[in-house]
Motif scaffolding. Structure first.
Motif, PDB file in Angstrom:
ATOM      1  N   UNK C 142      73.027  15.369  28.421  1.00  0.00           N
ATOM      2  CA  UNK C 142      71.716  15.723  28.277  1.00  0.00           C
ATOM      3  C   UNK C 142      71.476  16.685  27.204  1.00  0.00           C
ATOM      4  N   UNK C 143      70.556  16.456  26.503  1.00  0.00           N
ATOM      5  CA  UNK C 143      69.890  17.260  25.549  1.00  0.00           C
ATOM      6  C   UNK C 143      69.161  18.290  26.061  1.00  0.00           C
ATOM      7  N   UNK C 144      69.441  19.553  25.959  1.00  0.00           N
ATOM      8  CA  UNK C 144      68.582  20.727  26.162  1.00  0.00           C
ATOM      9  C   UNK C 144      68.170  21.442  25.165  1.00  0.00           C
ATOM     10  N   UNK C 145      68.053  21.006  24.066  1.00  0.00           N
ATOM     11  CA  UNK C 145      67.346  21.302  22.823  1.00  0.00           C
ATOM     12  C   UNK C 145      68.478  21.520  21.924  1.00  0.00           C
ATOM     13  N   UNK C 150      65.025  18.126  18.500  1.00  0.00           N
ATOM     14  CA  UNK C 150      64.516  17.283  19.985  1.00  0.00           C
ATOM     15  C   UNK C 150      64.693  18.301  21.195  1.00  0.00           C
ATOM     16  N   UNK C 151      63.866  18.170  22.037  1.00  0.00           N
ATOM     17  CA  UNK C 151      64.097  18.858  23.337  1.00  0.00           C
ATOM     18  C   UNK C 151      63.222  17.873  24.122  1.00  0.00           C
ATOM     19  N   UNK C 152      64.031  16.867  24.443  1.00  0.00           N
ATOM     20  CA  UNK C 152      63.412  15.652  25.296  1.00  0.00           C
ATOM     21  C   UNK C 152      62.955  15.918  26.700  1.00  0.00           C
ATOM     22  N   UNK C 182      59.043  24.510  12.838  1.00  0.00           N
ATOM     23  CA  UNK C 182      60.156  25.177  13.587  1.00  0.00           C
ATOM     24  C   UNK C 182      60.242  24.727  14.956  1.00  0.00           C
ATOM     25  N   UNK C 183      59.629  23.722  15.237  1.00  0.00           N
ATOM     26  CA  UNK C 183      59.569  23.336  16.810  1.00  0.00           C
ATOM     27  C   UNK C 183      60.379  22.242  17.109  1.00  0.00           C
ATOM     28  N   UNK C 184      61.209  22.166  18.183  1.00  0.00           N
ATOM     29  CA  UNK C 184      62.022  21.149  18.317  1.00  0.00           C
ATOM     30  C   UNK C 184      61.234  20.094  19.324  1.00  0.00           C
ATOM     31  N   UNK C 185      60.449  20.605  20.044  1.00  0.00           N
ATOM     32  CA  UNK C 185      59.523  19.756  20.980  1.00  0.00           C
ATOM     33  C   UNK C 185      58.598  19.087  20.430  1.00  0.00           C
TER      34      UNK C 185
END
Lengths: 332, 332, 332
Positions: C142-145, C150-152, C182-185
């Motif tokens: 699971x990608x937590x950032x 990404x920050x799915x 600069x945002x991963x989200x």
């Protein structure tokens, strides 16, 4: 952080049940006794093969430590786990605040995660009180020590220890000895002892280390161990905050030990069956002689043991009192 | 910390059951085999949908790490959780001792919290032994690595790996290769292999890195890989403690690799079906060639897998052996 | 770390079920909707007296944080515990890698301990993808950032919040405002919104902080708040990465606030019932006015609340999808 609601009002729900646990000040004899009675039932849990009861199963307890304290955190973590709660340890000094988030934003976030309880340790007096005033009704706040103000669960485990070993409070003389000024537990002890109608509370130490207001709390002040310990049933030694002794408050550590360190010699002033207590961690040879700490009348390790049970009592009582509030007001 | 009770006496109860686990030295073939057999039953737990058994439910296991080791701590934490225990992680380097509390006071405190087991990692040889000598009878002590002395759970997972992959110990030649001097596991391996009546134990390395007493333990010493590896069934590589190689003990890292690094070329001296083991973490290109670490005869990752099962075995056996002791002597 | 398998292929099993969760890019409307529907059922769990369901009982979830983030780690820890999993927190910055072990060796070790899931936070874009490509089939990632990529799970909790408060995506205009660069989200939000067939996605910010490729993703770019916020139903503010503002990308913090900070005044450009969102932690007075953050249209704390439920959904769905894979391919 200047609290607005008086603590005795804030920490009880409308049925007079514990909802937060911030201070021993102003608690009724009945409620103090209820905490001790509830703890009684939990002492045996630690002796069972399976040291768990399901009272807080599925609840989320957050240890919110703004000041590191492995010892206190460990006792609360164990108490919560033995009540079957899920425990989150958050060490603030190394986390969120570094991103510049405000205290309230952090608390609102933890609330929003459906947390049930914050166990708060803070270097600032009044912080747990401030937090209790601002959290949502569904969260209970437990003070795990704030500044020089209070350490109410420590005081209650001391009360439990006294009752278990010496019985009826009304017949007892209790002396609290040492660095009262820097102690967060001394104040909580005096309030609890007075609330439980103890015979007499004495506070012994050098003038520079006894705050002026202690007489007003109902304690007798002594500057001399021989006089102060005369006929006491319980001697509670305080930890000397060595890191603060560089100040001008005391001539030297050895001078302090000579005058107020509890040695076998000074212990002779107390009743022959007086018990010796200390909140720990002890400084051997600083405020207490090793021979005293380890003698058969020392109940220092029993205090630690009862401490888990008393914390289980406080956690379960506050959870139950707060659930009632939340049910009425409606949680988040 | 000079221990007084011989370990083989200290770690067994009067029925000869494991009570603490401090060293593989002096353990009977029967007991060593019992550990391996018990581990066998736990290997399958890790393959189940629900990787949990209730053997230590409601028990409090304290990971007491005086020396940081995420890897070892993780394996013990997992083993304890899969046995359903409550786990407390205490990292001593950052906690209590900073308040000047003595080791024994800290241990007595943890005992008083009705802890059932201390898993101890310490940079000083003998520390877990010292702790086992002084704890209350109701607490079991597990050595998770002490100084250069011992790492008995690592040795037992190595034994399990050997038995699982090569069968009967009596028919096997086992070589331990590398920096024996700085290894805490080599000594534990030799004791365990001898206790399990292995055919032959060899120790291979440069003179400067093999302690003089290993011959006395029943190992044959070799300074040459070609001779040492001849006809062995099992090659156990040791981690080269690179941080210590600035010393005068070795000319250089590349010289060490040339002489003692396990390459495919040197592996050819061993039997064609010899297995390769390593306690991890591996230094690729320092003591072992990547091709060797990753080849089909390498069982390095199986060791990790069996490690959880072996620790579950040791934890549950010690808990059971100590419970019997506590029942007889009476706990805290 | 350049991934070889396209993510939409990697993160689904052959039945099209979620197996890893790395990105919202390329996920079908059906799957995105399934995540939201599954989360729906978990929101109520947080309101129950016992906040636990047994879906992941006996599973081992490893929080593998290469970059510290107490907030995100806490939400995943809570989600996993409420699913009854055993959770291991591993903070890499302070552990294994200091011994010079390679990333893959560390992962293989954790796999070998029969771990079921890695929740990965990493400062490098693509790291969770790389890990998912290389782990054994029995482990879900699971990608937590990751980096700026990404920050799915954050994006999915945003989607849940939008659906819950505004209903049908097709009728909505959504604006994402601020430091997109600069945002991963932000990237994960645009992919999710497009996948859910949102009416219109807008990205608002200064030219220097909007990457060139966002138009290609299907977002309309605005450099002016008045125009960009006109008639939007949802305003998603991004956190200004203050630590990066020393660069030449922006004249000053106050200039940024003047142009793009969400004030009540600028909010008036949006629809009267537009909701305000923010991934937290918020910088009051930097990218958002306090009055906006705390007004009745702000759903920032609801986002946090739904975040636990959405993570429970993703964890349980990935575990179930990966179990099917493991059953077919055979695990370790």
């Amino acid at each position: 952080m200047t609290p607005k609601t008086p603590p005795h009002q804030l920490q009880l729900n409308e049925h007079g049940q514990l909802r937060h646990f911030l201070t021993t000040e102003g608690l009724s004899t009945e409620l103090l006794t209820e905490i001790l009675d509830t703890a009684e039932s939990f002492v045996s849990v630690g002796k069972q093969a399976v040291k768990k009861v399901p009272l807080l199963r599925g609840k989320t307890v957050v240890n919110l430590f703004f000041e590191a304290s492995t010892r206190t955190r460990t006792t609360f973590e164990l108490a919560a786990k033995r009540l079957s709660a899920d425990v989150l340890n958050i060490d603030i000094s190394t986390s969120a605040t570094s991103k510049g988030e405000s205290l309230m934003d952090m608390l609102w976030n933890l609330e929003a995660m459906d947390s049930d309880m914050f166990v708060v340790r803070h270097q600032a007096s009044g912080a747990p009180h401030f937090i209790a005033e601002h959290v949502t009704p569904s969260v209970a706040v437990i003070n795990a020590g704030d500044g020089r103000h209070a350490h109410p669960t420590q005081a209650m485990l001391d009360m439990y220890t006294i009752r278990r070993h010496k019985g009826d409070f009304a017949k007892l003389n209790v002396a609290i000895v040492g660095d009262v000024l820097h102690s967060r537990v001394a104040r909580s002890q005096v309030h609890a002892l007075r609330g439980l109608n103890v015979g007499e509370v004495r506070v012994i130490g050098p003038k520079t280390l006894i705050p002026a207001d202690f007489e007003g709390l109902g304690a007798k002040i002594y500057y001399d161990m021989a006089k102060g310990l005369k006929d006491v049933d319980v001697v509670i030694m305080l930890r000397l905050q060595k890191e603060r002794m560089q100040s001008a408050l005391l001539p030297s550590e050895s001078e302090f030990y000579r005058l107020y360190g509890l040695t076998m010699e000074k212990l002779a002033f107390a009743k022959p069956d007086a018990i010796i207590m200390h909140p720990g961690p002890i400084n051997r040879g600083v405020e207490i002689e090793s021979a005293v700490a380890d003698c058969s009348r020392s109940v220092i390790l029993q205090q630690v043991n009862y401490g888990i049970a008393v914390r289980m009592a406080v956690l379960s009582m506050a959870m139950s009192g707060q659930t009632e509030v939340a049910a009425q007001e409606g949680g988040v």
